[in-house]
Scaffold this motif. Structure first.
Motif, PDB file in Angstrom:
ATOM      1  N   ALA A 269      73.742  -0.854  37.158  1.00 32.82           N
ATOM      2  CA  ALA A 269      74.220  -2.234  37.042  1.00 32.82           C
ATOM      3  C   ALA A 269      73.632  -3.155  38.095  1.00 32.82           C
ATOM      4  N   GLY A 270      73.199  -2.630  39.205  1.00 37.07           N
ATOM      5  CA  GLY A 270      72.668  -3.472  40.268  1.00 37.07           C
ATOM      6  C   GLY A 270      71.163  -3.568  40.256  1.00 37.07           C
ATOM      7  N   ALA A 271      70.534  -3.060  39.200  1.00 35.57           N
ATOM      8  CA  ALA A 271      69.075  -3.022  39.176  1.00 35.57           C
ATOM      9  C   ALA A 271      68.484  -4.422  39.171  1.00 35.57           C
ATOM     10  N   GLU A 272      67.343  -4.569  39.839  1.00 40.08           N
ATOM     11  CA  GLU A 272      66.648  -5.844  39.898  1.00 40.08           C
ATOM     12  C   GLU A 272      65.610  -5.904  38.784  1.00 40.08           C
ATOM     13  N   GLU A 273      64.969  -7.074  38.660  1.00 42.03           N
ATOM     14  CA  GLU A 273      63.899  -7.228  37.692  1.00 42.03           C
ATOM     15  C   GLU A 273      62.839  -6.160  37.942  1.00 42.03           C
ATOM     16  N   GLY A 274      62.288  -5.663  36.850  1.00 42.14           N
ATOM     17  CA  GLY A 274      61.293  -4.615  36.986  1.00 42.14           C
ATOM     18  C   GLY A 274      61.891  -3.244  36.756  1.00 42.14           C
ATOM     19  N   SER A 275      63.210  -3.208  36.373  1.00 41.10           N
ATOM     20  CA  SER A 275      63.874  -1.921  36.157  1.00 41.10           C
ATOM     21  C   SER A 275      63.437  -1.272  34.857  1.00 41.10           C
ATOM     22  N   GLY A 276      62.624  -1.970  34.094  1.00 42.34           N
ATOM     23  CA  GLY A 276      62.139  -1.390  32.854  1.00 42.34           C
ATOM     24  C   GLY A 276      61.581  -2.459  31.948  1.00 42.34           C
ATOM     25  N   SER A 277      60.954  -2.041  30.861  1.00 41.46           N
ATOM     26  CA  SER A 277      60.421  -2.976  29.883  1.00 41.46           C
ATOM     27  C   SER A 277      60.554  -2.352  28.509  1.00 41.46           C
ATOM     28  N   ILE A 278      60.405  -3.171  27.505  1.00 42.85           N
ATOM     29  CA  ILE A 278      60.528  -2.688  26.146  1.00 42.85           C
ATOM     30  C   ILE A 278      59.552  -3.449  25.252  1.00 42.85           C
ATOM     31  N   GLU A 279      58.922  -2.731  24.352  1.00 40.37           N
ATOM     32  CA  GLU A 279      58.024  -3.354  23.402  1.00 40.37           C
ATOM     33  C   GLU A 279      58.765  -3.574  22.086  1.00 40.37           C
ATOM     34  N   PHE A 280      58.404  -4.629  21.380  1.00 40.54           N
ATOM     35  CA  PHE A 280      59.080  -4.973  20.133  1.00 40.54           C
ATOM     36  C   PHE A 280      58.095  -5.698  19.220  1.00 40.54           C
ATOM     37  N   THR A 281      58.454  -5.829  17.969  1.00 37.81           N
ATOM     38  CA  THR A 281      57.620  -6.614  17.052  1.00 37.81           C
ATOM     39  C   THR A 281      58.248  -7.962  16.752  1.00 37.81           C
ATOM     40  N   HIS A 282      59.589  -8.033  16.791  1.00 39.80           N
ATOM     41  CA  HIS A 282      60.291  -9.286  16.509  1.00 39.80           C
ATOM     42  C   HIS A 282      61.457  -9.422  17.480  1.00 39.80           C
ATOM     43  N   LEU A 283      61.732 -10.660  17.870  1.00 39.28           N
ATOM     44  CA  LEU A 283      62.811 -10.963  18.811  1.00 39.28           C
ATOM     45  C   LEU A 283      63.821 -11.886  18.136  1.00 39.28           C
ATOM     46  N   LEU A 284      65.075 -11.417  18.029  1.00 47.23           N
ATOM     47  CA  LEU A 284      66.160 -12.239  17.494  1.00 47.23           C
ATOM     48  C   LEU A 284      67.099 -12.604  18.641  1.00 47.23           C
ATOM     49  N   VAL A 285      67.284 -13.887  18.870  1.00 52.35           N
ATOM     50  CA  VAL A 285      68.147 -14.367  19.950  1.00 52.35           C
ATOM     51  C   VAL A 285      69.446 -14.901  19.347  1.00 52.35           C
ATOM     52  N   ALA A 286      70.566 -14.304  19.732  1.00 49.35           N
ATOM     53  CA  ALA A 286      71.882 -14.715  19.227  1.00 49.35           C
ATOM     54  C   ALA A 286      72.839 -14.789  20.411  1.00 49.35           C
ATOM     55  N   ILE A 287      72.652 -15.805  21.240  1.00 48.54           N
ATOM     56  CA  ILE A 287      73.433 -15.952  22.474  1.00 48.54           C
ATOM     57  C   ILE A 287      74.335 -17.181  22.430  1.00 48.54           C
ATOM     58  N   GLY A 288      74.717 -17.557  21.216  1.00 50.61           N
ATOM     59  CA  GLY A 288      75.623 -18.697  21.078  1.00 50.61           C
ATOM     60  C   GLY A 288      74.930 -19.940  20.569  1.00 50.61           C
ATOM     61  N   ARG A 289      75.717 -20.988  20.436  1.00 57.01           N
ATOM     62  CA  ARG A 289      75.218 -22.253  19.906  1.00 57.01           C
ATOM     63  C   ARG A 289      75.672 -23.398  20.802  1.00 57.01           C
ATOM     64  N   LYS A 290      74.963 -24.506  20.752  1.00 59.11           N
ATOM     65  CA  LYS A 290      75.329 -25.689  21.524  1.00 59.11           C
ATOM     66  C   LYS A 290      75.466 -26.889  20.597  1.00 59.11           C
TER      67      LYS A 290
END
Length: 501
Positions: A269-290
């Motif tokens: 839980a305390g990991a900083e940036e660089g703790s890992g990466s992931i490859e993907f083909t498509h990115l779906l963002v569903a973090i709410g609406r404004k």
């Protein structure tokens, strides 16, 4: 409705020479259609404005409820086939995504027939106008170079999806629920979903069932933060069993290229940036609406905006006493049935001296995954906030006959009840995880609306073995506890022996 009925309803409009309309509604989504439709139905001259005919129906028809549920329906067919392999059925391959989306769009078009400018003009006599609307005065709207005026204006202008804002994001195509259902034409090989709410969970399950590899990044420690933790646990177990890779306490720190995300958080839980990466083909963002606030001329009309939201009071009125905001524009619960609720309250306040305030104590919401997660009424946090004493009654579906037969024993029921000798036992809220949970909670929700006690279901006869019998089991458990504990059993034994000698 007959044509005679329409003529009678539309009748003659008695409008002050000061105004062009009785009411102006900006936005033809669920909120706007309901507001304009009712106003027109009682004979008011209503202007309903949206920027394009395609926008009629709003988010629910075009990007949300209808297309997502149609997609989930097709995905459920694939899931059923997969489960049937255990009994000899042989299946292989992935979904033909173009055919899947053709089905989704065909369902939308069936509903769209009743949510068009032409339909509202013909059926209700609404002045349905296509064009960019802008407030140009306290009671004035300009559209297509024409000024319209009315004593009241309703903003039903909706909301837009939030986007990721991290280093390197400009390199990546961000799909959201709006673009997903109209622009995506191929089944993603590896779909990376950011978010842990209803949309994220529904799309994760749909796409993994259709044949995509799915990874779900959740910033928090569980799914569905607005529902009881138990429900999030049940859904997480189901998604993981179907192959969704859920990574809790994980966020995107940056994007190193078009198909690689650098992560932070995760198991450590305390990991900083660089703790890992992931490859993907498509990115779906569903973090709410404004809330949509740009380009509407709000400042010109004296409508205040603070922290990205239109400022309103509990009766949907903005800082301009003649302008109201409903639906997603109101900035609270963003559901189509929320818009329906706003309309009911708003029209009461426009027509009656007895004003109603916005209140979600009897609201409900459903996440349409498998199992469905259905909640209604007040949550424990809300009950504590209001100082209401309550008891929690929980019941696992593990031993329920229908759940055993249909293999959903991981389901769970939670009901919140009032306490006290005289007023105890009234239904205050609850949640259910089960197939068709959204249908099954309606009986409980009705009890809450009517102020009835849970025990009212104790002696009702349910056909065996309908799934909703689980609702009664919770009530009978309370009655059984009362009859089999304390001094009452002794009294009952005495009554039996005296009466049956």
């Amino acid at each position: 409705m007959s044509r005679a009925g329409r003529t009678s309803r539309r009748g003659i409009h008695f409008i002050s020479m000061k105004y062009t309309h009785d009411l102006i509604v900006i936005g033809a989504g669920a909120a706007g259609l309901g507001c304009a439709g009712f106003g027109s139905s009682i004979g008011l001259k209503v202007a309903l404005i949206d920027k394009s005919a395609k926008n009629f129906g709003g988010d629910c028809l075009n990007y949300g409820c209808i297309p997502s549920k149609a997609l989930l329906h097709v995905a459920s067919l694939f899931a059923g086939g997969k489960e049937a392999e255990a009994y000899g059925l042989q299946t292989s391959g992935k979904a033909d995504f173009k055919k899947v989306m053709a089905y989704v769009h065909s369902r939308q078009e069936i509903i769209r027939a009743h949510e068009t400018p032409e339909h509202f003009r013909e059926e209700f006599g609404t002045d349905a106008i296509i064009g960019e609307a802008r407030l140009t005065g306290k009671q004035e709207v300009t559209v297509g170079g024409k000024q319209l005026t009315a004593p009241k204006i309703v903003l039903a202008t909706g909301s837009v999806p939030r986007t990721l804002d991290v280093p390197g994001v400009e390199k990546v195509k961000q799909w959201d629920n709006e673009s997903l259902f109209w622009e995506l034409d191929e089944l993603p090989e590896h779909l990376l979903i950011v978010g842990g709410g209803p949309i994220s969970c529904e799309m994760a399950q749909a796409f993994v069932r259709l044949g995509s590899r799915v990874t779900l990044l959740v910033r928090g420690e569980r799914l569905l933060q607005k529902d009881p933790p138990k429900m999030g646990e049940i859904l997480a177990e189901k998604l993981q069993a179907e192959g969704v890779d859920i990574r809790f306490k994980t966020e995107v720190a940056s994007f190193s290229d078009t198909q690689t995300a650098v992560l932070k958080g995760g198991a450590d839980a305390g990991a900083e940036e660089g703790s890992g990466s992931i490859e993907f083909t498509h990115l779906l963002v569903a973090i709410g609406r404004k809330v949509r606030t740009e380009g509407l001329g709000l400042a010109v009309a004296g409508v205040k905006v603070e922290r990205g939201r239109i400022v309103t009071n509990e009766r949907y009125r903005t800082s301009n006493k003649n302008i109201f905001a409903i639906g997603d524009a109101f900035g609270q619960e963003q559901f189509s049935h929320g818009a329906e609720f706003h309309n009911t309250q708003l029209w009461n306040n426009l027509l009656s001296p007895l004003k109603k305030k916005h209140n979600l104590d009897k609201f409900s919401w459903v996440t349409f995954t498998d199992p469905e997660i259905a909640s209604f009424g007040m949550t424990p946090a809300r009950l504590q906030e209001k100082g209401i004493a309550f008891e929690t009654r929980e019941l696992s579906l593990e031993a329920d006959d229908r759940a055993i037969a249909a293999d959903y024993r991981n389901g769970h029921l939670i009901v919140y009840l009032s306490t006290g000798w005289w007023g105890g036992g009234k239904v205050l809220g609850g949640c259910l995880a089960a197939p068709a949970a959204g249908e099954m909670i309606q009986e409980l929700h009705l009890l809450q609306f009517q102020g009835k006690k849970y025990g009212a279901l104790t002696n009702k006869i349910y056909a065996y073995p309908v799934g909703s019998r689980i609702i009664q089991k919770g009530a009978r458990k309370g009655a059984s506890d009362l009859l089999t504990s304390g001094p009452l059993p002794k009294l009952l034994r005495w009554m039996y022996r005296v009466g049956n000698r």
